[in-house]
Design a protein around this motif. Structure first.
Motif, short mmCIF file in Angstrom:
data_model
loop_
_atom_site.label_atom_id
_atom_site.label_comp_id
_atom_site.label_asym_id
_atom_site.label_seq_id
_atom_site.Cartn_x
_atom_site.Cartn_y
_atom_site.Cartn_z
N UNK A 262 42.19 45.60 28.10
CA UNK A 262 41.56 44.32 27.95
C UNK A 262 42.58 43.33 28.39
N UNK A 263 42.20 42.10 28.98
CA UNK A 263 43.12 41.00 29.31
C UNK A 263 42.51 39.79 28.53
N UNK A 264 43.71 39.02 28.37
CA UNK A 264 43.55 37.51 27.70
C UNK A 264 42.81 37.49 26.41
N UNK A 265 43.25 38.55 25.66
CA UNK A 265 42.53 38.52 24.21
C UNK A 265 42.92 37.50 23.20
N UNK A 266 41.68 36.77 22.78
CA UNK A 266 41.86 35.59 22.09
C UNK A 266 41.17 36.08 20.68
#
Length: 121
Positions: A21-25
């Motif tokens: 997953x990308x750019x997990x916040x």
């Protein structure tokens, strides 16, 4: 001692990381929301990736004994919501995430921005 919400959050973040997953916040909602302790917002590269991320997280939650998992958006996979009760996960395609910008809705002002933990993926 860790609470169950923290354990669920760690399981979700591990599953998302494993599936690239990308750019997990992660947004800490404790004390700010009656419906959940944490919100996770992340991005998949395509509809297929979004669907795979969501299915992997849901599978992990169910395998860990969480029977109250609710999922919405799997047919289209533009934006999939996974609600485990303690943690809500939003998995977006990049342009859909940019359009809705959920992080902005939950982070107003410098004090709130300090509550956001960015997880490098």
């Amino acid at each position: 001692m860790r609470d169950s919400a923290t354990e669920v959050l760690e399981l979700i973040l591990k599953r998302l990381d494993d599936m690239k997953a990308e750019e997990t916040v992660t947004i800490d909602l404790r004390g700010r929301s009656a419906f959940s302790d944490y919100m996770v917002v992340t991005t998949g590269r395509s509809n297929r990736h979004v669907g795979s991320l969501a299915e992997n997280v849901a599978k992990g939650l169910k395998e860990s004994g969480n029977k109250k998992v609710h999922i919405e958006g799997l047919p289209n996979c533009d934006w999939v919501l996974i609600d485990s009760g303690e943690v809500i996960v939003h998995v977006f395609r990049p342009e859909v995430r940019e359009f809705y910008n959920l992080e902005r809705l939950w982070t107003t002002g410098a004090a709130d921005e300090a509550k956001i933990e960015l997880k490098a993926v």
